[in-house]
Write a protein that holds these residues in place. Sequence first.
Motif, PDB file in Angstrom:
ATOM      1  N   UNK A   1      21.098   2.555  -3.203  1.00 30.04           N
ATOM      2  CA  UNK A   1      20.433   1.600  -4.107  1.00 30.04           C
ATOM      3  C   UNK A   1      19.412   2.314  -4.992  1.00 30.04           C
ATOM      4  N   UNK A   2      19.375   1.901  -6.261  1.00 29.47           N
ATOM      5  CA  UNK A   2      18.396   2.402  -7.221  1.00 29.47           C
ATOM      6  C   UNK A   2      17.811   1.181  -7.915  1.00 29.47           C
ATOM      7  N   UNK A   3      16.487   1.049  -7.879  1.00 27.82           N
ATOM      8  CA  UNK A   3      15.884  -0.061  -8.590  1.00 27.82           C
ATOM      9  C   UNK A   3      14.562   0.365  -9.199  1.00 27.82           C
ATOM     10  N   UNK A   4      14.065  -0.470 -10.095  1.00 29.93           N
ATOM     11  CA  UNK A   4      12.883  -0.162 -10.885  1.00 29.93           C
ATOM     12  C   UNK A   4      11.891  -1.312 -10.759  1.00 29.93           C
ATOM     13  N   UNK A   5      10.632  -0.954 -10.545  1.00 31.05           N
ATOM     14  CA  UNK A   5       9.596  -1.954 -10.333  1.00 31.05           C
ATOM     15  C   UNK A   5       8.496  -1.772 -11.374  1.00 31.05           C
ATOM     16  N   UNK A   6       8.140  -2.862 -12.041  1.00 30.61           N
ATOM     17  CA  UNK A   6       7.036  -2.879 -12.989  1.00 30.61           C
ATOM     18  C   UNK A   6       6.050  -3.966 -12.600  1.00 30.61           C
ATOM     19  N   UNK A   7       4.771  -3.619 -12.498  1.00 30.77           N
ATOM     20  CA  UNK A   7       3.734  -4.581 -12.114  1.00 30.77           C
ATOM     21  C   UNK A   7       3.108  -5.204 -13.355  1.00 30.77           C
ATOM     22  N   UNK A   8       2.639  -6.450 -13.202  1.00 31.04           N
ATOM     23  CA  UNK A   8       1.947  -7.123 -14.288  1.00 31.04           C
ATOM     24  C   UNK A   8       1.045  -8.221 -13.739  1.00 31.04           C
TER      25      UNK A   8
ATOM     26  N   UNK B   1       0.826  -1.208   0.000  1.00 27.78           N
ATOM     27  CA  UNK B   1       0.000   0.000   0.000  1.00 27.78           C
ATOM     28  C   UNK B   1       0.861   1.259   0.000  1.00 27.78           C
ATOM     29  N   UNK B   2       1.938   1.244   0.756  1.00 27.05           N
ATOM     30  CA  UNK B   2       2.830   2.400   0.833  1.00 27.05           C
ATOM     31  C   UNK B   2       3.367   2.785  -0.546  1.00 27.05           C
ATOM     32  N   UNK B   3       3.650   1.790  -1.375  1.00 25.58           N
ATOM     33  CA  UNK B   3       4.251   2.051  -2.685  1.00 25.58           C
ATOM     34  C   UNK B   3       3.277   1.910  -3.845  1.00 25.58           C
ATOM     35  N   UNK B   4       1.986   1.795  -3.524  1.00 27.41           N
ATOM     36  CA  UNK B   4       0.982   1.735  -4.569  1.00 27.41           C
ATOM     37  C   UNK B   4       1.018   0.457  -5.387  1.00 27.41           C
ATOM     38  N   UNK B   5       1.499  -0.627  -4.808  1.00 26.84           N
ATOM     39  CA  UNK B   5       1.551  -1.908  -5.498  1.00 26.84           C
ATOM     40  C   UNK B   5       0.270  -2.672  -5.171  1.00 26.84           C
ATOM     41  N   UNK B   6      -0.414  -3.127  -6.211  1.00 22.90           N
ATOM     42  CA  UNK B   6      -1.640  -3.886  -6.024  1.00 22.90           C
ATOM     43  C   UNK B   6      -1.297  -5.346  -5.772  1.00 22.90           C
ATOM     44  N   UNK B   7      -1.695  -5.845  -4.609  1.00 20.79           N
ATOM     45  CA  UNK B   7      -1.459  -7.252  -4.278  1.00 20.79           C
ATOM     46  C   UNK B   7      -2.561  -8.109  -4.884  1.00 20.79           C
ATOM     47  N   UNK B   8      -2.244  -9.332  -5.238  1.00 25.27           N
ATOM     48  CA  UNK B   8      -3.239 -10.252  -5.759  1.00 25.27           C
ATOM     49  C   UNK B   8      -2.603 -11.565  -6.153  1.00 25.27           C
ATOM     50  N   UNK B   9      -3.410 -12.612  -6.168  1.00 21.69           N
ATOM     51  CA  UNK B   9      -2.913 -13.951  -6.491  1.00 21.69           C
ATOM     52  C   UNK B   9      -2.295 -14.022  -7.880  1.00 21.69           C
ATOM     53  N   UNK B  10      -2.828 -13.235  -8.809  1.00 23.80           N
ATOM     54  CA  UNK B  10      -2.368 -13.283 -10.194  1.00 23.80           C
ATOM     55  C   UNK B  10      -1.615 -12.018 -10.584  1.00 23.80           C
ATOM     56  N   UNK B  11      -0.918 -11.431  -9.602  1.00 25.00           N
ATOM     57  CA  UNK B  11      -0.156 -10.203  -9.841  1.00 25.00           C
ATOM     58  C   UNK B  11       1.275 -10.399  -9.363  1.00 25.00           C
ATOM     59  N   UNK B  12       2.200  -9.816 -10.106  1.00 28.39           N
ATOM     60  CA  UNK B  12       3.612  -9.922  -9.751  1.00 28.39           C
ATOM     61  C   UNK B  12       4.315  -8.629 -10.125  1.00 28.39           C
ATOM     62  N   UNK B  13       5.556  -8.512  -9.680  1.00 27.05           N
ATOM     63  CA  UNK B  13       6.386  -7.367 -10.048  1.00 27.05           C
ATOM     64  C   UNK B  13       7.696  -7.874 -10.635  1.00 27.05           C
ATOM     65  N   UNK B  14       8.210  -7.111 -11.573  1.00 24.48           N
ATOM     66  CA  UNK B  14       9.554  -7.302 -12.090  1.00 24.48           C
ATOM     67  C   UNK B  14      10.408  -6.232 -11.439  1.00 24.48           C
ATOM     68  N   UNK B  15      11.465  -6.653 -10.765  1.00 21.87           N
ATOM     69  CA  UNK B  15      12.360  -5.749 -10.057  1.00 21.87           C
ATOM     70  C   UNK B  15      13.703  -5.747 -10.787  1.00 21.87           C
ATOM     71  N   UNK B  16      14.166  -4.573 -11.205  1.00 19.00           N
ATOM     72  CA  UNK B  16      15.417  -4.442 -11.954  1.00 19.00           C
ATOM     73  C   UNK B  16      16.328  -3.422 -11.289  1.00 19.00           C
ATOM     74  N   UNK B  17      17.614  -3.698 -11.334  1.00 20.58           N
ATOM     75  CA  UNK B  17      18.614  -2.743 -10.859  1.00 20.58           C
ATOM     76  C   UNK B  17      19.867  -2.947 -11.691  1.00 20.58           C
ATOM     77  N   UNK B  18      20.587  -1.874 -11.967  1.00 21.50           N
ATOM     78  CA  UNK B  18      21.818  -1.994 -12.746  1.00 21.50           C
ATOM     79  C   UNK B  18      22.981  -1.399 -11.955  1.00 21.50           C
ATOM     80  N   UNK B  19      24.114  -2.087 -12.019  1.00 22.22           N
ATOM     81  CA  UNK B  19      25.330  -1.635 -11.350  1.00 22.22           C
ATOM     82  C   UNK B  19      26.446  -1.592 -12.388  1.00 22.22           C
ATOM     83  N   UNK B  20      27.284  -0.568 -12.298  1.00 21.77           N
ATOM     84  CA  UNK B  20      28.430  -0.459 -13.189  1.00 21.77           C
ATOM     85  C   UNK B  20      29.666  -0.995 -12.481  1.00 21.77           C
ATOM     86  N   UNK B  21      30.412  -1.854 -13.161  1.00 22.72           N
ATOM     87  CA  UNK B  21      31.683  -2.360 -12.642  1.00 22.72           C
ATOM     88  C   UNK B  21      32.759  -1.341 -13.001  1.00 22.72           C
TER      89      UNK B  21
END
Length: 143
Positions: free
Chosen positions: A102-109, A46-66
């Motif tokens: 930390x910097x990351x990106x979240x996409x719901x589907x 709820x804090x981050x506006x993510x809708x919870x549900x049995x058929x819902x997921x998130x893709x979490x991405x982060x990139x780091x430079x070596x």
Amino acid sequence: MKALFTALALFTLAAPAGAQQSERFGPFELHYSVVNTTFLEPKVAATYGITRGKKRAILNLAVREHLDDGSTEARSMLIKGRTWDLIQNQFLEFREVREGPAIYYIGEFKFINEEWRFFEVDFRPEGADQTYTFKFKHQLYIN
């Protein structure tokens, strides 16, 4: 934000091997994970506006430079992506989350139980000379 980062970090530590993966693109390493939203505490979602549900997921991405000195550093990125299965195609809208360094990106589907989801993400890390394309597939189950 700390609560979401902690929840995702704890999930990664508690999940079976392969829950969080990464792939190199030149000096950049893209970390990715797919998480059912039911694993998130209701208050955190709820804090981050993510809708919870049995058929819902998130893709979490982060990139780091070596870096040349052997260290790595989080980078912001321009990103767009989509996910699909045999029935539905969805464009992903990513939200940037920053927690300390930390910097990351979240996409719901949405997903169908036991179906393979295919993902295609185009991303350009801060400081990169090119845009990279990353593709993978992941099977999801209702919990």
